[in-house]
Motif scaffolding. Structure first.
Motif, PDB file in Angstrom:
ATOM      1  N   LYS A 176       0.824  -1.210   0.000  1.00 11.61           N
ATOM      2  CA  LYS A 176       0.000   0.000   0.000  1.00 11.61           C
ATOM      3  C   LYS A 176       0.857   1.258   0.000  1.00 11.61           C
ATOM      4  O   LYS A 176       0.585   2.212  -0.741  1.00 11.61           O
ATOM      5  CB  LYS A 176      -0.916  -0.014   1.228  1.00 11.61           C
ATOM      6  N   GLU A 177       1.907   1.261   0.814  1.00 15.58           N
ATOM      7  CA  GLU A 177       2.764   2.435   0.921  1.00 15.58           C
ATOM      8  C   GLU A 177       3.643   2.619  -0.313  1.00 15.58           C
ATOM      9  O   GLU A 177       3.802   3.729  -0.822  1.00 15.58           O
ATOM     10  CB  GLU A 177       3.646   2.317   2.176  1.00 15.58           C
ATOM     11  N   LYS A 178       4.207   1.532  -0.814  1.00  7.60           N
ATOM     12  CA  LYS A 178       5.158   1.631  -1.914  1.00  7.60           C
ATOM     13  C   LYS A 178       4.492   1.987  -3.232  1.00  7.60           C
ATOM     14  O   LYS A 178       5.010   2.788  -4.015  1.00  7.60           O
ATOM     15  CB  LYS A 178       5.931   0.324  -2.053  1.00  7.60           C
ATOM     16  N   TYR A 179       3.306   1.379  -3.502  1.00  5.15           N
ATOM     17  CA  TYR A 179       2.675   1.563  -4.809  1.00  5.15           C
ATOM     18  C   TYR A 179       1.383   2.378  -4.758  1.00  5.15           C
ATOM     19  O   TYR A 179       0.710   2.547  -5.767  1.00  5.15           O
ATOM     20  CB  TYR A 179       2.393   0.191  -5.433  1.00  5.15           C
ATOM     21  N   LYS A 180       1.053   2.890  -3.555  1.00  7.75           N
ATOM     22  CA  LYS A 180      -0.138   3.731  -3.379  1.00  7.75           C
ATOM     23  C   LYS A 180      -1.415   3.016  -3.838  1.00  7.75           C
ATOM     24  O   LYS A 180      -2.334   3.628  -4.395  1.00  7.75           O
ATOM     25  CB  LYS A 180       0.008   5.053  -4.146  1.00  7.75           C
ATOM     26  N   LEU A 181      -1.447   1.703  -3.619  1.00  7.58           N
ATOM     27  CA  LEU A 181      -2.608   0.924  -4.036  1.00  7.58           C
ATOM     28  C   LEU A 181      -3.705   0.988  -2.986  1.00  7.58           C
ATOM     29  O   LEU A 181      -3.442   1.097  -1.786  1.00  7.58           O
ATOM     30  CB  LEU A 181      -2.205  -0.541  -4.259  1.00  7.58           C
TER      31      LEU A 181
END
Length: 343
Positions: free
Chosen positions: A181-186
């Motif tokens: 969630k944090e790395k790819y803003k998913l």
């Protein structure tokens, strides 16, 4: 559309039974049809070996196009267009599908992106601009997917809106979910909407979620038109145009069993609306009798449900249709001793 959804549902059942680490990623393509780059489209058509006449037609459609935008104070200056497929053109969807096939092939051929179970080769599910990726070990795989999508976007013009794209993870810890969630803003979700069907993480809730949504949609439509004074025939026509398509769509798309009681509830809401909220003044049989036989022609919900289940029979017995979901479901039915021979 049914084949694609059926395939995804089978993947969900497999994940639940095998408890593998997997993920479903629904991509939000930013203004999909408006961002297609014409030079890429023309090169693609040529590489596919299209004939000269086809290439000539497409070159005329997609070259030297100009447009003006109507605003409050009049028209803008002439704008030269260099991207987007033509709105309303019958070729538009075909050209877009051909372009998306480039991305699909790149993902299919990438051995580092592992598909799920018996659907290992079906890593990308496409229907126009609705794109759903299904793969194992998302934490190790997502970087490869991200790379393919970015490279494809450079040449095609199509861009992924990652903040609106949704991912549903199976058998992952909260910490692992937070990393993605944090790395790819998913956007992490417990249910993904694909081709109009809500697919929950717990596949057993498929019917509940979609049935509740259907009832709400029907209620909203009935409430909207309920206060308007209309004749019987106009009310029935409104049911056929606004309510029946939603019912028929759900029956067509997902293989779930509805009890007679559930079907009667839906039917009852329609009957009350057509009677104007009052007690029926004519026999129920007359309501459902066809117009040509002197009836009012109110749709019978149970008949539509039965018809939609029976239309799957040709898919099951067809020899020439390559439907993996059909083979898998038939195998499972044989193992549990279900009397499929009656088909």
């Amino acid at each position: 559309m049914t084949d694609v959804v059926r395939r995804v549902l089978n993947i969900g059942y497999y994940i639940k039974n095998q408890k593998v680490k997997a993920g479903l990623l629904a991509l939000d393509v930013f203004k999909a049809f408006d961002c297609v780059e014409w030079p890429t489209l023309k090169i693609l058509i040529e590489k596919l070996g299209s004939g000269k006449k086809i290439r000539k037609v497409i070159n005329k459609l997609y070259s030297e196009n100009k447009a003006r935008i109507v605003i409050n104070d009049g028209d803008t200056e002439t704008i030269t267009l260099s991207q987007r497929t033509r709105q309303g053109c019958p070729l538009s969807l075909i050209l877009f599908a051909l372009l998306m096939e480039v991305l699909a092939n790149a993902i299919r051929k990438d051995s580092l992106i592992e598909g799920i179970g018996v659907y290992k080769k079906t890593k990308i599910n496409l229907f126009a601009d609705d794109t759903l990726l299904t793969f194992q070990n998302p934490i190790a795989t997502i970087e490869r997917v991200y790379s393919h999508l970015n490279e494809f976007g450079k040449y095609s013009g199509l861009q992924i809106n990652w903040e609106k794209s949704e991912m549903m993870l199976y058998n992952h810890s909260k910490e692992e979910m937070d990393v993605l969630k944090e790395k790819y803003k998913l956007k992490m979700v417990g249910s993904i909407k694909y081709l109009g069907i809500d697919i929950p993480k717990n596949i057993q809730e498929l019917k509940k979620i979609n049935y509740e949504k259907l009832k709400k949609d029907i209620k909203d439509k009935i409430d909207k038109y309920g206060k308007v004074k209309l004749s019987w025939f106009i009310r029935i026509a409104a049911i056929k145009m606004k309510v029946l398509p939603k019912i028929n769509f759900l029956f067509w798309m997902i293989p779930i069993k509805f009890s007679d009681q559930e079907l009667k509830k839906i039917q009852g809401v329609m009957e009350v609306y057509c009677n104007g909220g009052k007690r029926a003044r004519i026999s129920k049989a007359l309501w459902y009798e066809p117009l040509k036989k002197g009836g009012l022609g109110l749709p019978n919900v149970r008949n539509y449900w039965v018809a939609n289940q029976l239309r799957m029979v040709p898919d099951i017995i067809a020899v020439n249709r390559d439907l993996l979901w059909s083979d898998i479901e038939l195998k499972e039915l044989r193992e549990i001793g279900d009397p499929i021979e009656t088909y």
